[in-house]
Design a protein around this motif. Structure first.
Motif, mmCIF file in Angstrom:
data_model
loop_
_atom_site.group_PDB
_atom_site.id
_atom_site.type_symbol
_atom_site.label_atom_id
_atom_site.label_comp_id
_atom_site.label_asym_id
_atom_site.label_seq_id
_atom_site.Cartn_x
_atom_site.Cartn_y
_atom_site.Cartn_z
ATOM 1 N N MET A 91 0.831 -1.212 0.000
ATOM 2 C CA MET A 91 0.000 0.000 0.000
ATOM 3 C C MET A 91 0.860 1.255 0.000
ATOM 4 N N VAL A 92 1.959 1.220 0.751
ATOM 5 C CA VAL A 92 2.858 2.372 0.790
ATOM 6 C C VAL A 92 3.443 2.641 -0.597
ATOM 7 N N ILE A 93 3.832 1.582 -1.293
ATOM 8 C CA ILE A 93 4.411 1.750 -2.631
ATOM 9 C C ILE A 93 3.352 2.230 -3.627
ATOM 10 N N VAL A 94 2.242 1.499 -3.746
ATOM 11 C CA VAL A 94 1.236 1.797 -4.769
ATOM 12 C C VAL A 94 0.531 3.117 -4.491
ATOM 13 N N ILE A 126 9.073 14.493 -9.723
ATOM 14 C CA ILE A 126 9.349 14.791 -8.304
ATOM 15 C C ILE A 126 8.643 13.826 -7.353
ATOM 16 N N THR A 127 8.071 12.751 -7.896
ATOM 17 C CA THR A 127 7.386 11.769 -7.051
ATOM 18 C C THR A 127 8.321 10.924 -6.196
ATOM 19 N N PRO A 128 9.441 10.386 -6.718
ATOM 20 C CA PRO A 128 10.228 9.424 -5.930
ATOM 21 C C PRO A 128 10.817 10.006 -4.644
ATOM 22 N N THR A 129 10.792 9.173 -3.607
ATOM 23 C CA THR A 129 11.420 9.516 -2.338
ATOM 24 C C THR A 129 12.908 9.220 -2.438
ATOM 25 N N ASP A 130 13.732 10.188 -2.108
ATOM 26 C CA ASP A 130 15.171 10.057 -2.328
ATOM 27 C C ASP A 130 15.837 9.209 -1.243
ATOM 28 N N PRO A 131 16.467 8.075 -1.609
ATOM 29 C CA PRO A 131 17.124 7.242 -0.597
ATOM 30 C C PRO A 131 18.388 7.874 -0.026
ATOM 31 N N VAL A 132 18.980 8.823 -0.768
ATOM 32 C CA VAL A 132 20.213 9.462 -0.301
ATOM 33 C C VAL A 132 19.923 10.371 0.894
ATOM 34 N N VAL A 133 18.987 11.310 0.713
ATOM 35 C CA VAL A 133 18.638 12.207 1.817
ATOM 36 C C VAL A 133 17.881 11.447 2.904
ATOM 37 N N ALA A 134 17.055 10.462 2.497
ATOM 38 C CA ALA A 134 16.307 9.683 3.488
ATOM 39 C C ALA A 134 17.226 8.943 4.443
ATOM 40 N N SER A 135 18.403 8.535 3.948
ATOM 41 C CA SER A 135 19.329 7.781 4.801
ATOM 42 C C SER A 135 19.812 8.615 5.982
ATOM 43 N N THR A 136 19.777 9.945 5.855
ATOM 44 C CA THR A 136 20.197 10.794 6.971
ATOM 45 C C THR A 136 19.237 10.685 8.146
ATOM 46 N N GLU A 158 10.351 2.046 0.922
ATOM 47 C CA GLU A 158 9.641 2.901 -0.028
ATOM 48 C C GLU A 158 10.608 3.664 -0.924
ATOM 49 N N SER A 159 11.637 4.258 -0.316
ATOM 50 C CA SER A 159 12.598 5.042 -1.103
ATOM 51 C C SER A 159 13.383 4.154 -2.060
ATOM 52 N N GLY A 160 13.579 2.887 -1.695
ATOM 53 C CA GLY A 160 14.299 1.983 -2.572
ATOM 54 C C GLY A 160 13.483 1.558 -3.777
ATOM 55 N N VAL A 161 12.205 1.219 -3.558
ATOM 56 C CA VAL A 161 11.372 0.701 -4.638
ATOM 57 C C VAL A 161 10.892 1.800 -5.574
ATOM 58 N N ASN A 162 10.407 2.925 -5.018
ATOM 59 C CA ASN A 162 9.738 3.879 -5.908
ATOM 60 C C ASN A 162 10.691 4.673 -6.800
ATOM 61 N N ASP A 163 11.980 4.701 -6.487
ATOM 62 C CA ASP A 163 12.939 5.353 -7.385
ATOM 63 C C ASP A 163 12.893 4.742 -8.782
ATOM 64 N N LEU A 165 10.359 2.483 -9.890
ATOM 65 C CA LEU A 165 9.001 2.327 -10.404
ATOM 66 C C LEU A 165 8.436 3.613 -11.008
ATOM 67 N N VAL A 166 9.009 4.747 -10.654
ATOM 68 C CA VAL A 166 8.524 6.010 -11.204
ATOM 69 C C VAL A 166 8.894 6.164 -12.683
ATOM 70 N N TYR A 167 9.967 5.507 -13.102
ATOM 71 C CA TYR A 167 10.422 5.680 -14.485
ATOM 72 C C TYR A 167 9.363 5.269 -15.510
ATOM 73 N N PRO A 168 8.731 4.076 -15.384
ATOM 74 C CA PRO A 168 7.661 3.766 -16.340
ATOM 75 C C PRO A 168 6.491 4.739 -16.264
ATOM 76 N N LEU A 169 6.236 5.321 -15.085
ATOM 77 C CA LEU A 169 5.192 6.332 -14.966
ATOM 78 C C LEU A 169 5.534 7.567 -15.790
ATOM 79 N N ILE A 170 6.794 7.988 -15.726
ATOM 80 C CA ILE A 170 7.252 9.136 -16.517
ATOM 81 C C ILE A 170 7.122 8.836 -18.008
ATOM 82 N N LEU A 171 7.509 7.621 -18.411
ATOM 83 C CA LEU A 171 7.410 7.243 -19.820
ATOM 84 C C LEU A 171 5.959 7.125 -20.268
ATOM 85 N N LEU A 172 5.061 6.763 -19.346
ATOM 86 C CA LEU A 172 3.633 6.730 -19.667
ATOM 87 C C LEU A 172 3.126 8.130 -19.980
ATOM 88 N N VAL A 173 3.544 9.108 -19.180
ATOM 89 C CA VAL A 173 3.146 10.499 -19.443
ATOM 90 C C VAL A 173 3.690 10.948 -20.792
#
Length: 405
Positions: A91-94, A126-136, A158-163, A165-173
């Protein structure tokens, strides 16, 4: 050479004063960004990357930084976490991706003179949650001290998966915006082949390399010192290999890393501190320093000061929090934990993945609108989420301790 010298000096200084900086709400991305601005063309003009290759340099830096951060994130999460909390994490991912995408797109459409498809494209970036800043926020001694594992692991997963998964969403747009793009081609190539099949392939490879390392370690062929280079090489192998066959290399790194982690024993697992302090810092500081050199200040001023401030405020406050407060109450892990819902909703930094997708969009469209808006939001998120991570963690722990008394 001055660029390499400066980045090396920042890595040394950051490593030397890591504990002090961590306890004073200062993160590596924030330090690198500030120094990039100070030494860049808009202030002291000591280092400049304003040439035709500057975006290529930043794009390459973002890809390698994401690969390292995603591998570190995958190794940090317990291997049975997704299976154990399947409903909540799904649910968090979708709903997380859909909620952030829709909120961001509608907010940008309301604020800016953009068409709805253009707003949706930037909203996806700007949808994906950044794992770099999130790690802080979710790694290190302070995170373990102030935050429960369920929050740290949920934000990490969440930050690992959605980075990726957002790419196909961008290509869909893209497929919906440009007539030359074919929706059927998107379904078959970008979604089923480049993402779904990529995920299966990366999972199998991660398992195989995990078994290989476990066997080599057990037979004494590999020393403990070789574990870190092994995982780092695996991250780059997955990224470059799947990119070479036009698959989703970013997605493959996290899925492969997660599968890899499930096959190695606890003694062989790379410890969180070692991953973050050796792998992340070497790549995080360069990418944010280069980003600081390339900030489009003039374009932001042309947008209008109040427009720029409005974009920052509405995206930071409403891109994520409303949707997460709505659906997290329906999840088994967080349904009766409002403080958890609020903290997870707040801490969804926008960073390296958004920069990467903005540059990809710039290459495809030759229109810099997405880069201007995305860079503004990433700069603000690095500052706001970076400075607030420890403060909000302490606030959360204080509230929980008070309610438990």
């Amino acid at each position: 050479m001055l660029l390499i010298f400066t980045i090396s000096a920042l890595i040394i200084l950051s490593g030397t004063f890591y504990k002090k900086l961590e306890n004073h709400y200062i993160t590596d991305p924030l330090i690198a960004l500030i120094f990039g601005v100070i030494l860049g063309p808009n202030l002291f003009n000591l280092i400049s990357l304003e040439n035709s290759k500057s975006m290529d340099i930043l794009k390459t830096a973002t890809e390698f930084t994401m690969a390292v951060a995603l591998m570190a994130t995958a190794l940090r999460i317990p291997s049975n976490y997704f299976r154990k909390h399947f409903k909540t994490q799904s649910m968090v991912i979708v709903f997380g991706i859909l909620g952030m995408f829709l909120c961001s797109s509608l907010l940008l459409f309301w604020l800016l003179p953009l068409s709805l498809p253009e707003s949706c494209l930037i909203g996806a970036i700007i949808t994906p949650t950044d794992p770099v800043v999130a790690s802080t926020m979710v790694s290190g001694e302070n995170a373990k001290r102030f935050l429960p594992a369920r929050i740290r692991n949920t934000i990490s997963f969440e930050s690992g998966v959605n980075d990726g998964l957002v790419y196909p969403l961008i290509l869909l747009v893209f497929a919906l915006i440009f007539p030359a793009q074919n929706l059927q081609n998107w379904i078959l190539k970008e979604f089923l082949f480049a993402t779904v099949l990529c995920g299966f392939g990366a999972f199998v490879l991660g398992k195989l390399f995990g078994k290989l390392m476990h066997k080599a370690h057990g037979k004494g062929w590999m020393s403990n010192k070789a574990v870190l280079p092994f995982s780092l090489a695996l991250a780059f192998l997955l990224l470059s290999g799947f990119n070479a066959v036009d698959m989703n290399g970013i997605f493959s790194v996290f899925i492969g890393g997660f599968a890899f982690s499930s096959e190695i024993s606890q003694n062989e697992t790379i410890q969180e501190e070692r991953v973050q302090e050796s792998m992340d810092r070497v790549f995080t500081i360069p990418v944010f320093f280069i980003f600081g050199l390339l900030l489009p200040w003039k374009d932001w001023i042309d947008l209008g000061i109040w427009t720029s401030v409005s974009i920052i405020l509405v995206i930071i406050l409403f891109r994520r929090i409303p949707s997460f407060l709505l659906f997290l109450r329906l999840t088994p892990q967080f349904k009766s934990k409002f403080k958890d819902q609020l903290l997870i909703g707040w801490f969804g930094p926008i960073g390296v993945a958004a920069l990467y997708y903005a540059i990809v969009t710039l290459e495809k469209t030759k229109d810099d609108t997405a880069w201007i808006i995305t860079s503004l939001v990433v700069m603000a998120s690095t500052l706001i989420h970076g400075l607030s991570s420890l403060a909000f963690s302490k606030w959360y722990a204080k509230l929980v301790n008070k309610s438990n008394k």
